[in-house]
Scaffold this active site. Sequence first.
Site, PDB file in Angstrom:
ATOM      1  N   ASN A 155      -1.373   1.387   5.528  1.00  0.00           N
ATOM      2  CA  ASN A 155      -0.232   0.694   4.931  1.00  0.00           C
ATOM      3  C   ASN A 155       0.385  -0.167   6.014  1.00  0.00           C
ATOM      4  OD1 ASN A 155       2.052  -0.113   3.519  1.00  0.00           O
ATOM      5  ND2 ASN A 155       3.178   1.755   3.988  1.00  0.00           N
ATOM      6  N   GLY A 156       0.392  -1.473   5.803  1.00  0.00           N
ATOM      7  CA  GLY A 156       0.958  -2.379   6.789  1.00  0.00           C
ATOM      8  C   GLY A 156       0.162  -3.659   6.875  1.00  0.00           C
ATOM      9  N   CYS A 216       0.810  -1.213   0.000  1.00  0.00           N
ATOM     10  CA  CYS A 216       0.000   0.000   0.000  1.00  0.00           C
ATOM     11  C   CYS A 216       0.846   1.266   0.000  1.00  0.00           C
ATOM     12  CB  CYS A 216      -0.893   0.045   1.243  1.00  0.00           C
ATOM     13  SG  CYS A 216      -1.973  -1.372   1.433  1.00  0.00           S
ATOM     14  N   TYR A 264      14.481  -1.773  -2.149  1.00  0.00           N
ATOM     15  CA  TYR A 264      13.590  -1.909  -3.304  1.00  0.00           C
ATOM     16  C   TYR A 264      12.320  -1.072  -3.248  1.00  0.00           C
ATOM     17  CZ  TYR A 264      10.387  -4.148  -6.629  1.00  0.00           C
ATOM     18  OH  TYR A 264       9.497  -4.383  -7.628  1.00  0.00           O
ATOM     19  N   GLY A 285       1.473   0.212  -4.967  1.00  0.00           N
ATOM     20  CA  GLY A 285       0.241  -0.555  -5.075  1.00  0.00           C
ATOM     21  C   GLY A 285      -0.422  -0.290  -6.403  1.00  0.00           C
TER      22      GLY A 285
END
Length: 485
Positions: A117-118, A16, A257, A42
Amino acid sequence: MLTTHPFDDDKLREECGIFGVSGAEGAAALVALGLHALQHRGQEAAGITSWDGNQFHTHRAMGHVAGNFDRDEVIRALVGTTAAGHVRYSTTGETAIRNVQPLYAELASGGFAVAHNGNISNAMRLRRDLVRRGAIFQSTSDTEVIIHLVATSQYRTLIDRFIDALKRVEGAYSLIVMTPEGMIACRDPLGIRPLVMGRLDDTIVFASETVALDVVGADYVRDVEPGELVIVKGTELSSHKPFAPQSPRPCIFEYVYFSRPDSISDDRSVYSVRKAIGAQLAIESPVEADLVVPVPDSGVPAAIGYAQQSGIPFELGIIRSHYVGRTFIQPGDKVRHLGVKLKHNANRELIKGKRVVLIDDSIVRGTTSLKIVQMMHEAGAAEVHMRIASPPTRHSCFYGVDTPERAKLLAAKLDVGGMTDFIHANSLAFISIDGLYKALGEARRADINPKYCDACFTGDYPTSLTDQDELTPVDQFALLEERVG
């Protein structure tokens, strides 16, 4: 069916990206721009929710931000001076509009929208407890657990109910929450997932990465601190730290990344760190070769660092087409093989007869590396040596990253020699975990907690993993099917 992303289908994927704006006319338009900059985090779905002072407005859609939020009628309908957005990449769970965020619910205190996000690592246990008490879930997302915990908390004020909910969850979260009272941005106590704050005149902006601030012209102010809640009411800011202090453990793979190379993370240039990783990799794993070739695009900065440190020329031995969308080809091995070259193709005249060092960011299942090495051999390379700008990925991530189950990770099944044979390379080497920390200007000490979450490499998980540790194998399989971040 074949998608023309053959070098992208075997990467760890961030689930996300989130972006929020408080106090700006046309807030939703700014959020749409911010989400464009976070599209790499995402690519499955996107959503925006706005607040106009009287009611909430939401538009959610499958697919990219472009095509869904670049239409005037969509943005005009998202009226208000406050808005939050989300881009999503699910794991193996259901791909459906009901899981697209921000999620919204009407609570006793009014509307409540959340972008997350997570990954909540005890979400299944909490969900089961809530269902037994009468909760009715509308999605399979772990994010909805937070909404139900807030709704059922016995505390009086909304902020106290929200804090109460967060104290019951485990795992990783960066959240942007919208309520009639204002916007809340927060990170988990270990700061595993990133979140930054910026300012555009009197407007407050939150984003997963600084590059999204750049796109809307906002100045970076600071990171939201681990365990901090930043509350925005109009132009007023307040900070709350309701959790016991802990040593932060941000995700180290952001540097390898996930983050865009033009982002700044913890006051470090991601691009510069990746070059330093490549240089350290050259020190640890030198090889006699004629060319250093990056696997585009994520391997480029590390390859530059490797080339500069080793003195071996850097060359674009693989050319990537940025103009090929998703293409569908009928099954058949020969046609599938040809379809691979639509997206990436070897620079044959450059490669022929050369000893090549390929630089990539990671090896997950190994299928991508096998294709790339094969491409180099078919282009006439005399030798193909693979160098990886991260340690071997031996463990799954449970903190918001789409990772295969451990049994499917190549490094969990084979040693480096076995992996070398699998991808048909002349040699293979990874940067060491100590070398990765050294590239970040840190030292990983065995006697203290490391500064980063590096569990995918070491198995050192910084939080409890209730759903993984306590559930039956059947339940764990179901969790993998439903974990959608």
